[in-house]
Scaffold this active site. Structure first.
Site, PDB file in Angstrom:
ATOM      1  N   LYS A  13      76.016  22.645  26.756  1.00 51.09           N
ATOM      2  CA  LYS A  13      76.781  21.986  27.798  1.00 51.09           C
ATOM      3  C   LYS A  13      76.801  22.282  28.937  1.00 51.09           C
ATOM      4  O   LYS A  13      76.182  21.447  29.982  1.00 51.09           O
ATOM      5  CB  LYS A  13      78.313  21.441  27.440  1.00 51.09           C
ATOM      6  CG  LYS A  13      78.709  20.911  26.293  1.00 51.09           C
ATOM      7  CD  LYS A  13      80.215  20.788  26.160  1.00 51.09           C
ATOM      8  CE  LYS A  13      81.056  21.757  26.082  1.00 51.09           C
ATOM      9  NZ  LYS A  13      80.879  22.654  24.803  1.00 51.09           N
ATOM     10  N   ARG A  88      89.082  17.165  26.221  1.00 49.61           N
ATOM     11  CA  ARG A  88      88.983  17.737  25.063  1.00 49.61           C
ATOM     12  C   ARG A  88      90.312  17.323  24.068  1.00 49.61           C
ATOM     13  O   ARG A  88      90.082  17.888  22.885  1.00 49.61           O
ATOM     14  CB  ARG A  88      89.406  19.394  25.176  1.00 49.61           C
ATOM     15  CG  ARG A  88      87.961  20.114  25.180  1.00 49.61           C
ATOM     16  CD  ARG A  88      88.137  21.603  25.724  1.00 49.61           C
ATOM     17  NE  ARG A  88      87.491  22.511  25.137  1.00 49.61           N
ATOM     18  CZ  ARG A  88      86.441  23.095  26.077  1.00 49.61           C
ATOM     19  NH1 ARG A  88      86.216  22.808  27.317  1.00 49.61           N
ATOM     20  NH2 ARG A  88      85.652  23.927  25.613  1.00 49.61           N
ATOM     21  N   ARG A 127      74.584  34.499  23.835  1.00 53.49           N
ATOM     22  CA  ARG A 127      75.403  34.244  25.195  1.00 53.49           C
ATOM     23  C   ARG A 127      76.365  35.490  25.242  1.00 53.49           C
ATOM     24  O   ARG A 127      76.321  35.805  26.557  1.00 53.49           O
ATOM     25  CB  ARG A 127      76.182  33.257  25.463  1.00 53.49           C
ATOM     26  CG  ARG A 127      76.806  32.754  26.639  1.00 53.49           C
ATOM     27  CD  ARG A 127      77.226  31.325  26.678  1.00 53.49           C
ATOM     28  NE  ARG A 127      78.258  31.420  26.310  1.00 53.49           N
ATOM     29  CZ  ARG A 127      79.128  30.165  25.975  1.00 53.49           C
ATOM     30  NH1 ARG A 127      78.583  28.914  26.302  1.00 53.49           N
ATOM     31  NH2 ARG A 127      80.522  29.939  25.296  1.00 53.49           N
ATOM     32  N   ARG A 133      80.826  37.034  28.193  1.00 52.84           N
ATOM     33  CA  ARG A 133      82.159  36.161  28.319  1.00 52.84           C
ATOM     34  C   ARG A 133      83.314  36.709  27.136  1.00 52.84           C
ATOM     35  O   ARG A 133      82.888  37.064  26.215  1.00 52.84           O
ATOM     36  CB  ARG A 133      81.927  34.674  27.988  1.00 52.84           C
ATOM     37  CG  ARG A 133      81.748  33.650  29.164  1.00 52.84           C
ATOM     38  CD  ARG A 133      81.428  32.430  28.725  1.00 52.84           C
ATOM     39  NE  ARG A 133      82.433  31.841  27.774  1.00 52.84           N
ATOM     40  CZ  ARG A 133      82.427  30.535  27.813  1.00 52.84           C
ATOM     41  NH1 ARG A 133      81.698  29.592  28.246  1.00 52.84           N
ATOM     42  NH2 ARG A 133      83.263  30.022  27.137  1.00 52.84           N
ATOM     43  N   ARG A 144      87.392  28.606  18.009  1.00 51.00           N
ATOM     44  CA  ARG A 144      87.056  27.552  18.995  1.00 51.00           C
ATOM     45  C   ARG A 144      86.364  26.557  18.344  1.00 51.00           C
ATOM     46  O   ARG A 144      86.376  25.252  18.799  1.00 51.00           O
ATOM     47  CB  ARG A 144      86.001  28.151  20.305  1.00 51.00           C
ATOM     48  CG  ARG A 144      86.940  28.856  21.271  1.00 51.00           C
ATOM     49  CD  ARG A 144      86.225  29.975  22.239  1.00 51.00           C
ATOM     50  NE  ARG A 144      85.132  29.390  22.809  1.00 51.00           N
ATOM     51  CZ  ARG A 144      83.991  30.036  22.991  1.00 51.00           C
ATOM     52  NH1 ARG A 144      83.860  31.146  22.627  1.00 51.00           N
ATOM     53  NH2 ARG A 144      82.946  29.387  23.782  1.00 51.00           N
TER      54      ARG A 144
HETATM   55  P1  AMP Z   1      84.385  26.059  28.271  1.00 46.98           P
HETATM   56  O1  AMP Z   1      83.495  26.957  29.196  1.00 46.98           O
HETATM   57  O2  AMP Z   1      84.014  24.610  28.264  1.00 46.98           O
HETATM   58  O3  AMP Z   1      83.821  26.475  26.622  1.00 46.98           O
HETATM   59  O4  AMP Z   1      85.963  26.445  28.156  1.00 46.98           O
HETATM   60  C1  AMP Z   1      86.320  27.721  28.071  1.00 46.98           C
HETATM   61  C2  AMP Z   1      87.779  27.827  27.761  1.00 46.98           C
HETATM   62  O5  AMP Z   1      88.606  27.111  28.729  1.00 46.98           O
HETATM   63  C3  AMP Z   1      88.187  27.039  26.347  1.00 46.98           C
HETATM   64  O6  AMP Z   1      88.215  27.641  25.280  1.00 46.98           O
HETATM   65  C4  AMP Z   1      89.721  26.647  26.825  1.00 46.98           C
HETATM   66  O7  AMP Z   1      90.702  27.776  26.522  1.00 46.98           O
HETATM   67  C5  AMP Z   1      89.677  26.473  28.215  1.00 46.98           C
HETATM   68  N1  AMP Z   1      89.347  25.115  28.620  1.00 46.98           N
HETATM   69  C6  AMP Z   1      88.226  24.512  29.224  1.00 46.98           C
HETATM   70  N2  AMP Z   1      88.400  23.444  29.080  1.00 46.98           N
HETATM   71  C7  AMP Z   1      89.685  22.971  28.863  1.00 46.98           C
HETATM   72  C8  AMP Z   1      90.087  21.503  28.403  1.00 46.98           C
HETATM   73  N3  AMP Z   1      89.607  20.545  28.758  1.00 46.98           N
HETATM   74  N4  AMP Z   1      91.437  21.703  27.896  1.00 46.98           N
HETATM   75  C9  AMP Z   1      92.021  22.821  27.641  1.00 46.98           C
HETATM   76  N5  AMP Z   1      91.509  23.908  27.619  1.00 46.98           N
HETATM   77  C10 AMP Z   1      90.349  24.143  28.057  1.00 46.98           C
END
Ligand code: AMP
Length: 191
Positions: A13, A88, A127, A133, A144
């Protein structure tokens, strides 16, 4: 152009969001990046979300929705945006609907990036090596994935029933997938 990009962790993404946003001349807005920036800079918000993110859990809806609303209020997002990693949860879907309604706007398309499940874990572990990360370790990755399947995957059905979903095969090189997304979105919005 008002777009969302959705997909399982590791589907690509973030990478695709940047290319697609550039293609349509809109900002790519990643909630994950915004949270990570806050953690890195040690802000009060960062302190609040650090442990949640490390565990692979969701940041509370209200907090996430507020951050997105503040970001969408910025001048560069007035002509459109591509949201990466939001919504989400169904609560976040409703919050985004309310925000857009209030501003007389609506979504043009919701991109679903579909990648073979067995490839996702391998991509995430790679990654982890490259980017380091904090939430890319095997236990958190598995969690996740579960959270994605139970909380976020159902949103695809909601957008599908609204006729907004554009499902794209996310297997292939970054350029191949990017070209596929642009073609599919163009076809969807009639460009
Ligand atoms: P991502 O980089 O999109 O995979 O997001 C990394 C982490 O940020 C996720 O595992 C959540 O802990 C938090 N996070 C990101 N976007 C959201 C969202 N829309 N709602 C809740 N937590 C989020």
């Amino acid at each position: 152009m008002r777009l969302l990009i959705m997909g399982a962790p590791g589907a690509g993404k973030g990478t695709q969001a940047v290319g697609i946003a550039t293609h349509y001349g809109v900002p790519a807005i990643s909630t994950g990046d915004m949270f990570r920036d806050n953690v890195k800079n040690g802000t009060p918000l960062g302190k609040q979300v650090d442990a949640i993110m490390k565990a692979g859990d969701f940041v509370p809806d209200e907090l996430t929705e507020q951050i997105v609303a503040d970001r969408l209020d910025q001048p560069d997002a007035q002509g459109g945006f591509l949201l990466d990693g939001f919504p989400r949860t169904m609560h976040q879907v409703d919050a985004l609907d309310d925000y857009l309604d209030k501003h007389g706007h609506s979504l043009d398309a919701v991109i679903s990036l579909d990648v073979d499940p067995e490839d996702l874990i391998a991509r995430l572990l790679k990654r982890a090596e490259l980017e380091g990360r904090a939430d890319d370790n095997e236990e958190t990755i598995r969690h996740r994935m579960e959270v994605y399947t139970s909380s976020t995957a159902p949103l695809l059905d909601a957008y599908k029933s609204r006729g907004l979903l554009v499902a794209v095969d996310g297997n292939g090189t970054v350029d191949e997938v990017g070209a596929r997304i642009a073609a599919a979105v163009d076809a969807k919005v009639g460009r």
